[in-house]
Enzyme design. Structure first.
Site, PDB file in Angstrom:
ATOM      1  N   CYS A  22       0.838  -1.196   0.000  1.00 57.43           N
ATOM      2  CA  CYS A  22       0.000   0.000   0.000  1.00 57.43           C
ATOM      3  C   CYS A  22       0.870   1.242   0.000  1.00 57.43           C
ATOM      4  O   CYS A  22       2.003   1.230   0.495  1.00 57.43           O
ATOM      5  CB  CYS A  22      -0.920  -0.012   1.227  1.00 57.43           C
ATOM      6  SG  CYS A  22      -2.228   1.256   1.177  1.00 57.43           S
ATOM      7  N   GLY A  78      -4.089  -4.212   0.696  1.00 58.50           N
ATOM      8  CA  GLY A  78      -3.231  -3.233   0.039  1.00 58.50           C
ATOM      9  C   GLY A  78      -4.016  -2.177  -0.726  1.00 58.50           C
ATOM     10  O   GLY A  78      -5.157  -1.884  -0.437  1.00 58.50           O
ATOM     11  N   SER A 134     -12.259   4.949   0.604  1.00 55.67           N
ATOM     12  CA  SER A 134     -12.064   4.911   2.053  1.00 55.67           C
ATOM     13  C   SER A 134     -11.816   6.313   2.582  1.00 55.67           C
ATOM     14  O   SER A 134     -10.841   6.968   2.193  1.00 55.67           O
ATOM     15  CB  SER A 134     -10.878   4.008   2.406  1.00 55.67           C
ATOM     16  OG  SER A 134     -11.129   2.678   2.011  1.00 55.67           O
ATOM     17  N   CYS A 264     -22.032 -10.916   5.248  1.00 54.58           N
ATOM     18  CA  CYS A 264     -21.583 -12.165   5.876  1.00 54.58           C
ATOM     19  C   CYS A 264     -21.375 -11.990   7.375  1.00 54.58           C
ATOM     20  O   CYS A 264     -21.549 -12.933   8.156  1.00 54.58           O
ATOM     21  CB  CYS A 264     -20.299 -12.655   5.213  1.00 54.58           C
ATOM     22  SG  CYS A 264     -18.886 -11.528   5.360  1.00 54.58           S
ATOM     23  N   CYS A 285     -11.085 -16.297   4.525  1.00 57.61           N
ATOM     24  CA  CYS A 285     -11.773 -15.009   4.635  1.00 57.61           C
ATOM     25  C   CYS A 285     -10.720 -13.915   4.622  1.00 57.61           C
ATOM     26  O   CYS A 285      -9.559 -14.141   4.973  1.00 57.61           O
ATOM     27  CB  CYS A 285     -12.579 -14.971   5.937  1.00 57.61           C
ATOM     28  SG  CYS A 285     -13.260 -13.354   6.380  1.00 57.61           S
ATOM     29  N   ASP A 286     -11.127 -12.728   4.240  1.00 62.20           N
ATOM     30  CA  ASP A 286     -10.236 -11.571   4.261  1.00 62.20           C
ATOM     31  C   ASP A 286      -9.675 -11.306   5.652  1.00 62.20           C
ATOM     32  O   ASP A 286      -8.561 -10.813   5.803  1.00 62.20           O
ATOM     33  CB  ASP A 286     -11.025 -10.353   3.758  1.00 62.20           C
ATOM     34  CG  ASP A 286     -10.193  -9.096   3.719  1.00 62.20           C
ATOM     35  OD1 ASP A 286      -9.008  -9.176   3.372  1.00 62.20           O
ATOM     36  OD2 ASP A 286     -10.732  -8.015   4.027  1.00 62.20           O
ATOM     37  N   CYS A 340     -18.798 -10.709  13.272  1.00 61.25           N
ATOM     38  CA  CYS A 340     -17.641 -11.363  12.649  1.00 61.25           C
ATOM     39  C   CYS A 340     -16.843 -12.148  13.686  1.00 61.25           C
ATOM     40  O   CYS A 340     -16.509 -11.611  14.753  1.00 61.25           O
ATOM     41  CB  CYS A 340     -16.749 -10.330  11.984  1.00 61.25           C
ATOM     42  SG  CYS A 340     -15.339 -11.065  11.112  1.00 61.25           S
ATOM     43  N   CYS A 359     -20.709  -6.114  21.093  1.00 63.56           N
ATOM     44  CA  CYS A 359     -22.036  -6.627  21.439  1.00 63.56           C
ATOM     45  C   CYS A 359     -22.927  -5.559  22.066  1.00 63.56           C
ATOM     46  O   CYS A 359     -24.072  -5.362  21.634  1.00 63.56           O
ATOM     47  CB  CYS A 359     -21.907  -7.823  22.374  1.00 63.56           C
ATOM     48  SG  CYS A 359     -23.481  -8.458  23.008  1.00 63.56           S
TER      49      CYS A 359
END
Length: 423
Positions: A22, A78, A134, A264, A285-286, A340, A359
């Site tokens: 990045c 990145g 972003s 998700c 997963c990412d 997640c 939460c």
């Protein structure tokens, strides 16, 4: 060449064509450290090769079942613009080559915006890329953590990139990371995003668990996250329903309408959204690009074999199977499903592990927004616009419509006439 067969269900792959490289060094970025996974790789070696791009494209389109509908190539990092425009021209060529009859193929690019100029914006516009930009709010809030490697804020460069998108009419949405700093300014952040022209907003809470326990000082507090979402919600329902779209609000309203979760993060199971690295390695997963969750390489196994395999299926089931009993009894389980798994770093009051850090904040938001979403869902069921929800707001105690001097059902603490009953 690996033989392909269709997967049992649609799946999504997040592509990292430049790996973790990045041109910024945001303090809270969890992906820069992924360079450690490739100790022998340097500089341009992180670039996805033409061979890997072609094999990924062949498999991604070839393994999707007919029920997949739209197949989206999501390019992330990145910083994916470091690959240059020619890489994406080639990606489009390969998509045309391998697209099966009837498949709808789209592209999305998530970027920090620093390299965007008119040439980039024209290319993205002409090829119908959806651009995710972003940005964390106005200058003082954005620059708090979104810096380059010299420690300089990136706000001016991001805004320059945004202006290029707007000049060319390129479709964009904004992704705002909510952290300990901007988390205290929901109205300011929301109004700023509207002022710069964003009509599709995403908010993601930063949760950074520490090896020794606890979380980083950058992590948004759980109640702080709840207050932030409630603050944005109150601004949104006042004048922006049907004009501004907030991803999380759309998802929650969909759940009230009986639709499956569109994120998700809030689905009962996961595992159908994976990440591919520049070298063709596939991860669960990412948020789980770690050695334990490396499924294999597309040069060794097909996407179908990896995604439909037992390891990935178990990974997806664990999201619900490992929920603490507190979550299983929660009235909002159907909205949250524990969030997640990467953010489940707290213990319940009884000492059970696996509670999502945010939460309390989610519960605060669900409590606050329930009357409005219930009323919106009723309006939609009657084939009326969601903005007509006020007709169906009730006091909650009697089920009667809220009177002008009743406490507003949204939970703001204001009288109905001074809150949702305005206008």
């Amino acid at each position: 060449m690996i033989t392909l067969r269709e997967a049992r269900a649609p799946f999504h792959v997040l592509a990292k064509p430049i790996g973790p490289l990045c041109n910024l060094a945001c303090d809270y970025c969890f992906y820069l450290e992924k360079e450690e996974l490739f100790p022998e790789t340097r500089g341009n070696e992180f670039r996805m090769s033409d061979e890997t791009l072609e094999e990924f494209t062949r498999q991604y389109l070839g393994c999707q079942p007919p029920s997949a509908g739209e197949i989206n190539f999501a390019w992330q990092g990145g910083e994916p613009t470091l690959m240059g425009i020619d890489f994406y021209r080639r990606a489009l060529e390969l998509q045309r080559k391998y697209r099966k009859p009837g498949q709808k193929v789209t592209n999305a690019l998530q970027t920090n915006g620093v390299l965007l100029d008119d040439e980039w914006a024209r290319f993205l516009k002409e090829n119908e890329f959806l651009v995710g930009l972003s940005i964390d709010g106005p200058r003082e809030l954005h620059d708090r953590f979104r810096k380059d490697r010299e420690g300089r804020g990136s706000f001016d460069r991001v805004m320059s990139g945004l202006e290029a998108l707007k000049r060319q009419g390129t479709e964009f949405n904004t992704l705002t990371v909510v952290q300990s700093d901007n988390g205290d300014h929901p109205e300011e952040v929301y109004r700023f995003l509207k002022e710069i022209g964003s009509r599709y907003l995403q908010f993601i809470p930063i949760v950074e668990p520490l090896p020794e326990g606890g979380v980083s000082t950058r992590t948004v507090g759980s109640k702080q996250w709840g207050r932030f979402m409630c603050g944005v919600f109150d601004e949104w329902i006042r004048i922006d329903i049907g004009e501004v779209y907030v991803q999380h609000f759309d998802m929650v309203l969909g759940r009230y309408m009986g639709q499956p979760a569109s994120l998700c993060v809030h689905s009962p199971v996961c595992g159908r959204a994976v990440a591919i690295e520049h070298d063709g390695s596939l991860y669960s997963c990412d948020h789980f690009v770690i050695p334990e969750n490396r499924l294999c390489s597309i040069w060794e196994r097909s996407l179908t074999e990896m995604i439909d395999g037992e390891f990935q299926a178990a990974f997806g089931r664990a999201k619900s199977e490992e929920l603490p009993s507190l979550c299983r009894r929660c009235e909002y389980l159907g909205l949250c499903y524990g969030g997640c798994p990467s953010d489940r770093c707290k213990k319940t009051p009884r000492g059970e592990a696996g509670l999502n850090w945010s939460c309390e904040g989610y519960r605060m938001f669900y409590d606050h927004s329930r009357p409005v979403f219930t009323a919106m869902a009723e309006a939609l069921r009657r084939r009326m616009p969601a903005a007509e929800y006020r007709r169906f707001l009730t006091t909650g105690q009697s089920g009667e419509p809220a009177g002008r001097n009743d406490p507003c059902p949204c939970g703001s603490g204001k009288k109905y006439k001074h809150c949702c009953g305005r206008g």
